[in-house]
Design an enzyme around this catalytic site. Structure first.
Site, PDB file in Angstrom:
ATOM      1  N   ASP A  94       0.868  -1.172   0.000  1.00 19.81           N
ATOM      2  CA  ASP A  94       0.000   0.000   0.000  1.00 19.81           C
ATOM      3  C   ASP A  94       0.909   1.227   0.000  1.00 19.81           C
ATOM      4  O   ASP A  94       1.914   1.263   0.704  1.00 19.81           O
ATOM      5  CB  ASP A  94      -0.876  -0.027   1.259  1.00 19.81           C
ATOM      6  CG  ASP A  94      -1.935   1.059   1.267  1.00 19.81           C
ATOM      7  OD1 ASP A  94      -1.794   2.026   0.505  1.00 19.81           O
ATOM      8  OD2 ASP A  94      -2.893   0.932   2.037  1.00 19.81           O
ATOM      9  N   GLY A  97      -1.138   6.051   1.407  1.00 18.65           N
ATOM     10  CA  GLY A  97      -2.157   7.091   1.306  1.00 18.65           C
ATOM     11  C   GLY A  97      -3.193   7.015   2.410  1.00 18.65           C
ATOM     12  O   GLY A  97      -3.571   8.031   3.005  1.00 18.65           O
ATOM     13  N   ASP A 273      -8.249  -7.021   0.486  1.00 19.13           N
ATOM     14  CA  ASP A 273      -7.421  -7.048   1.692  1.00 19.13           C
ATOM     15  C   ASP A 273      -8.189  -6.341   2.795  1.00 19.13           C
ATOM     16  O   ASP A 273      -9.055  -5.510   2.525  1.00 19.13           O
ATOM     17  CB  ASP A 273      -6.087  -6.321   1.472  1.00 19.13           C
ATOM     18  CG  ASP A 273      -6.249  -4.812   1.599  1.00 19.13           C
ATOM     19  OD1 ASP A 273      -5.906  -4.255   2.663  1.00 19.13           O
ATOM     20  OD2 ASP A 273      -6.755  -4.173   0.645  1.00 19.13           O
TER      21      ASP A 273
END
Length: 378
Positions: A94, A97, A273
């Site tokens: 990831d 953000g 996820d």
């Protein structure tokens, strides 16, 4: 080897599909749930358990957290995240953000990027689209995410619109930096863009069209499961999936409950996820084939039946509900480990069952029964 996607089966009465995402580090069978290993570890779970019990095919790590600790120098010297944590299958990072979004007053968003203070020591840092790409390159993830702004819910439409356009401009900068830093390394990486636009249909449609135009190997949907009603989530996913190319895998970020997974699989989502199964496990909430259990409740005190007789996890078949409750009330670390193993194993069994039902052409009817059973609180 490039990232390619084959669709093997389509459900007859929904948009669910079963496919294979080919990556340099192995094939990912979709639909898939990806356990979250924020700081290069899935809390309480050994890599051997991820491989041999949970049967995970890909895990997540987080750019923000790994950048702060242990730091890029350590990961780079180790030879990348796969050497650092000994996970040999694909890793998705990831971009950070969402973590920056969650910092609230400790960050400042501008066109340049996001200035923030570390939650560890208060030190000041700047993430830009370019630096986030470079950080993820160094971490060595197989799938790296573009830097975006995750808007809160509720969110004024003007803010959502401005944020979406900035996310698109940041995306262009991410792709520019990604192309400039392409290497001749043995393992290839891919960059995945993210659809934004809050719960506004016209913005989501515009963003989905922009992301589709990039022709990336994987397309992601962000900014959902942030507090909006499930009905709004499903409406946005259905709209977006009608625009994103069907030939590429669709990744819905940060979602969610077993019911959320199954409903979104029916809408054509391939990858998920969420921290929910592992986080809830540490608080004693178990997802089982009979329904949802709060293992701390008095009713399990003398229940000596297996935690989940249908689980692939030996610990769930071997140990009783009464024993697991005892571990939690005694604050033994083993309790959280057994519960986490149960929940993640259940989630991976769930998506594999969904794949099989899609193959058989009966997914949609099976889904309704599964949601009813797996959502009931025991």
């Amino acid at each position: 080897m490039s990232f390619t996607f084959d669709i093997d089966y389509n459900d007859k009465s929904s948009d669910a599909r079963a496919g294979r995402l080919h990556t340099p580090r192995g094939v990912i069978h979709t639909p898939i749930f990806m356990p979250v290993g924020t700081v290069a570890t899935v809390k309480g779970i050994h890599m051997s358990e991820l491989e041999e019990v949970i049967h995970a095919e890909i895990i997540l790590a987080n750019t923000y957290h790994l950048y702060l600790r242990p730091g890029l120098e350590v990961i780079d010297k180790a030879g990348g995240i796969h050497s650092f944590n000994s996970w040999k299958k694909p890793v998705l990072t990831d971009s950070g953000g969402f973590q920056v979004y969650s910092l609230g007053k400790n960050r400042k968003i501008t066109e340049k990027g996001v200035e923030f203070r570390s939650h560890i020591d208060g030190s000041k840092h700047l993430f830009t689209p370019e630096s986030v790409v470079d950080i993820q390159r160094t971490i060595g993830a197989d799938i790296i995410m573009a830097f975006d702004e995750c808007t809160p819910y509720p969110c004024p439409k003007d803010y959502a619109r401005d944020s979406m356009h900035m996310t698109h401009r940041w995306l262009d900068r991410c792709f520019d930096q990604f192309s400039k830093t392409d290497t001749d390394s043995a393992v290839q990486q891919c960059l995945a863009p993210i659809v934004q636009g809050s719960v506004y249909a016209d913005l989501r449609a515009q963003s989905a069209a922009y992301i589709a135009s990039k022709e990336a190997p994987i397309n992601a949907i962000g900014g959902l499961s942030v507090g909006e009603p499930d009905e709004d989530m499903y409406a946005m996913v259905e709209l977006i999936n009608g625009i994103l190319p069907a030939s590429k895998p669709r990744y819905l970020m940060g979602v969610g409950t077993p019911a959320n997974l199954l409903e979104n699989i029916a809408l054509g989502i391939d990858m998920f996820d969420c921290v929910l199964p592992s986080r809830n496990a540490r608080h004693g909430m178990l997802y089982t084939h009979e329904g949802i259990i709060n293992i701390k409740n008095e009713k399990w005190k003398k229940d000596f039946s297996p935690i989940d007789a249908r689980s692939n996890a030996d610990t769930s078949r071997r140990h009783s509900k009464a024993y697991l409750r005892h571990l939690f009330l005694s604050k033994e670390l083993l309790g959280a480990q057994i519960a986490t193993l149960q929940n993640l194993t259940f989630y991976l069994q769930l998506v594999r069952a969904a794949r099989e039902k899609i193959k058989q052409g009966v997914f949609d009817t099976w889904k309704e029964k599964a949601i009813t059973q797996y959502s009931q609180r025991l």
